[in-house]
Design a protein around this motif. Structure first.
Motif, mmCIF file in Angstrom:
data_model
loop_
_atom_site.group_PDB
_atom_site.id
_atom_site.type_symbol
_atom_site.label_atom_id
_atom_site.label_comp_id
_atom_site.label_asym_id
_atom_site.label_seq_id
_atom_site.Cartn_x
_atom_site.Cartn_y
_atom_site.Cartn_z
ATOM 1 N N SER A 5 0.845 -1.198 0.000
ATOM 2 C CA SER A 5 0.000 0.000 0.000
ATOM 3 C C SER A 5 0.881 1.249 0.000
ATOM 4 O O SER A 5 1.983 1.254 0.566
ATOM 5 C CB SER A 5 -0.949 0.001 1.200
ATOM 6 O OG SER A 5 -0.300 0.528 2.336
ATOM 7 N N TYR A 6 0.368 2.290 -0.664
ATOM 8 C CA TYR A 6 1.091 3.566 -0.728
ATOM 9 C C TYR A 6 1.294 4.120 0.687
ATOM 10 O O TYR A 6 2.364 4.621 1.015
ATOM 11 C CB TYR A 6 0.307 4.574 -1.569
ATOM 12 C CG TYR A 6 0.183 4.191 -3.022
ATOM 13 C CD1 TYR A 6 1.237 4.398 -3.899
ATOM 14 C CD2 TYR A 6 -0.986 3.622 -3.511
ATOM 15 C CE1 TYR A 6 1.138 4.043 -5.233
ATOM 16 C CE2 TYR A 6 -1.102 3.273 -4.852
ATOM 17 C CZ TYR A 6 -0.042 3.476 -5.707
ATOM 18 O OH TYR A 6 -0.148 3.122 -7.023
ATOM 19 N N ASP A 96 1.297 11.499 -2.125
ATOM 20 C CA ASP A 96 2.370 11.772 -1.158
ATOM 21 C C ASP A 96 3.486 10.729 -1.270
ATOM 22 O O ASP A 96 4.673 11.066 -1.231
ATOM 23 C CB ASP A 96 1.817 11.765 0.275
ATOM 24 C CG ASP A 96 0.905 12.959 0.547
ATOM 25 O OD1 ASP A 96 0.716 13.781 -0.377
ATOM 26 O OD2 ASP A 96 0.374 13.057 1.670
ATOM 27 N N ALA A 97 3.088 9.466 -1.381
ATOM 28 C CA ALA A 97 4.094 8.392 -1.431
ATOM 29 C C ALA A 97 4.947 8.495 -2.686
ATOM 30 O O ALA A 97 6.175 8.333 -2.635
ATOM 31 C CB ALA A 97 3.403 7.029 -1.358
ATOM 32 N N LEU A 98 4.324 8.791 -3.835
ATOM 33 C CA LEU A 98 5.088 8.865 -5.092
ATOM 34 C C LEU A 98 5.931 10.144 -5.162
ATOM 35 O O LEU A 98 7.057 10.125 -5.675
ATOM 36 C CB LEU A 98 4.139 8.772 -6.297
ATOM 37 C CG LEU A 98 3.516 7.378 -6.486
ATOM 38 C CD1 LEU A 98 2.361 7.450 -7.491
ATOM 39 C CD2 LEU A 98 4.548 6.354 -6.959
ATOM 40 N N ALA A 99 5.395 11.233 -4.636
ATOM 41 C CA ALA A 99 6.180 12.479 -4.623
ATOM 42 C C ALA A 99 7.403 12.297 -3.715
ATOM 43 O O ALA A 99 8.515 12.743 -4.032
ATOM 44 C CB ALA A 99 5.320 13.646 -4.147
ATOM 45 N N ARG A 193 8.323 -1.656 -3.974
ATOM 46 C CA ARG A 193 6.896 -1.952 -3.716
ATOM 47 C C ARG A 193 5.992 -0.989 -4.496
ATOM 48 O O ARG A 193 4.952 -1.392 -5.021
ATOM 49 C CB ARG A 193 6.611 -1.878 -2.211
ATOM 50 C CG ARG A 193 7.169 -3.083 -1.468
ATOM 51 C CD ARG A 193 7.270 -2.869 0.035
ATOM 52 N NE ARG A 193 7.679 -4.090 0.699
ATOM 53 C CZ ARG A 193 8.930 -4.577 0.720
ATOM 54 N NH1 ARG A 193 9.897 -3.917 0.104
ATOM 55 N NH2 ARG A 193 9.209 -5.710 1.334
ATOM 56 N N MET A 194 6.398 0.269 -4.566
ATOM 57 C CA MET A 194 5.570 1.221 -5.325
ATOM 58 C C MET A 194 5.681 0.965 -6.833
ATOM 59 O O MET A 194 4.699 1.156 -7.561
ATOM 60 C CB MET A 194 5.940 2.654 -4.960
ATOM 61 C CG MET A 194 5.367 3.030 -3.600
ATOM 62 S SD MET A 194 5.601 4.774 -3.206
ATOM 63 C CE MET A 194 7.200 4.710 -2.408
ATOM 64 N N THR A 199 3.110 -0.520 -11.675
ATOM 65 C CA THR A 199 3.137 -1.368 -12.879
ATOM 66 C C THR A 199 1.768 -2.026 -13.066
ATOM 67 O O THR A 199 1.235 -2.055 -14.180
ATOM 68 C CB THR A 199 4.237 -2.449 -12.767
ATOM 69 O OG1 THR A 199 5.481 -1.803 -12.507
ATOM 70 C CG2 THR A 199 4.357 -3.261 -14.042
ATOM 71 N N LEU A 200 1.190 -2.519 -11.990
ATOM 72 C CA LEU A 200 -0.154 -3.124 -12.096
ATOM 73 C C LEU A 200 -1.152 -2.077 -12.590
ATOM 74 O O LEU A 200 -2.002 -2.366 -13.435
ATOM 75 C CB LEU A 200 -0.606 -3.686 -10.742
ATOM 76 C CG LEU A 200 0.182 -4.899 -10.215
ATOM 77 C CD1 LEU A 200 -0.371 -5.322 -8.847
ATOM 78 C CD2 LEU A 200 0.151 -6.076 -11.187
ATOM 79 N N ARG A 201 -1.017 -0.855 -12.091
ATOM 80 C CA ARG A 201 -1.941 0.208 -12.520
ATOM 81 C C ARG A 201 -1.744 0.510 -14.009
ATOM 82 O O ARG A 201 -2.710 0.689 -14.747
ATOM 83 C CB ARG A 201 -1.702 1.473 -11.680
ATOM 84 C CG ARG A 201 -2.658 2.611 -11.996
ATOM 85 C CD ARG A 201 -2.572 3.709 -10.938
ATOM 86 N NE ARG A 201 -1.413 4.576 -11.066
ATOM 87 C CZ ARG A 201 -1.386 5.701 -11.786
ATOM 88 N NH1 ARG A 201 -2.449 6.088 -12.458
ATOM 89 N NH2 ARG A 201 -0.285 6.442 -11.831
#
Ligand SMILES: [Fe+2]
Ligand SMILES: [Fe+2]
Length: 306
Positions: A5-6, A96-99, A193-194, A199-201
């Motif tokens: 999870s993010y 937030d997690a990707l930034a 993990r992200m 990739t799934l998205r």
């Protein structure tokens, strides 16, 4: 299938987050020890080198290993910024997690530039290293998102494998090098993990044509990575001669080149694409025919260098 999870990635990231000073302050390379573990170095397979020369070869190879992370982070950081924008305003945790992921890669690039200076200082001259990262980043970012993410996932999963299986418990290695890659491993753990989630998205609801285009792009990208590894292996041989302060005979030069290239192909391609977490992800987003297509392309690259 693994579930990540993010929100959890962001929390873990805050828990392990370090500053560049925590990695480098008060530390120096020990030139009497190897800087790269045997599994990631060509040195052990070259019979004609003395043990001191083998140790020196690992110094040159580690300089290239650290540089190559900074090199790929050049496209990973902007890709994560672009992906984060898909979530802006509407999905706080993912944004937030990707930034934060992108910001960590920016920090890693700064770290690896710092490390590059310290390696140069320790070996006594500026190592010849791959350039052109901006052009490579531009070329990679023009490819299908699914392809860029699969390549990124392979890279970030292999950082996990390398640290845990080759650096972590290796008491013979230079302690500074172990510390650098421990710090990198800690933050990369969330990135991998992200990459999985993203990739799934990217592949969810994709058309068959677009999925095939992504796989063809991935094959092209892996071929391009191999081209860079060949170029850096050539630089490593030049750096090694300069470090030894003598010329190697043509057959020894060729042998050093071939074994260093084998080690780089294992390190940067094979150990990523065979990582079980990458395999699980790759299997989930491709058809059996596409898996075979990639396998065949890899078979052409992962031959021992002559
Ligand atoms: Fe990184
Ligand atoms: Fe990363």
């Amino acid at each position: 299938m693994a579930t990540y999870s993010y929100a959890e990635c962001l929390q873990n990231s805050y828990r392990v987050n370090w500053k560049i000073g925590d990695v480098v302050d008060g530390r120096r390379f020990d030139a009497s020890r190897p800087w790269l573990p045997a599994r990631l170095s060509g040195a052990g397979a070259i019979a004609s080198l003395s043990s001191q020369e083998k140790t020196k070869l690992t110094h040159v190879e580690m300089g290239a290993y650290a540089h190559l992370f900074g090199y790929v982070e050049e496209f990973i950081a902007p890709k994560m910024v672009a992906l984060a924008r898909d979530f802006e305003i509407v999905h706080r945790e993912a944004f937030d997690a990707l930034a934060n992921f992108a910001a960590e890669e920016v920090k890693h690039m700064t770290l690896f530039r710092e490390i590059r200076g310290r390696v140069d200082e320790a070996v006594g001259f500026p190592l010849a290293l791959l350039s052109g990262q901006q052009d490579v980043a531009r070329a990679v970012l023009s490819k299908e998102t699914g392809a860029v993410l699969l390549l990124t996932a392979a890279i970030e999963w292999f950082t996990q494998l390398h640290y845990l299986s080759s650096f972590k418990d290796n008491e013979a290695l230079d302690p500074f090098t172990r510390h650098i890659f421990k710090c990198h491993w800690l933050e990369e753990s969330q990135h991998a993990r992200m990459d999985h989630l993203e990739t799934l998205r990217a592949f969810a609801g994709i058309t068959d044509e677009d999925r095939q285009a992504a796989i063809e792009d991935l094959i092209g990208l892996v071929g391009a990575v191999d081209g860079l590894l060949q170029q850096q292996a050539g630089f490593d041989v030049d750096n090694f001669e300069r470090y030894l302060d003598r010329s190697l005979s043509a057959p020894v030069r060729q042998e050093v080149y071939a074994r260093v290239l084998d080690a780089k192909r294992y390190t940067f391609i094979e150990s990523g694409v065979t990582h079980p977490n990458f395999q699980e992800l790759f299997g989930a987003v491709t058809t059996p025919a596409q898996q075979q297509q990639v396998q065949k392309a890899l078979g052409g690259i992962l031959q021992p260098a002559a």
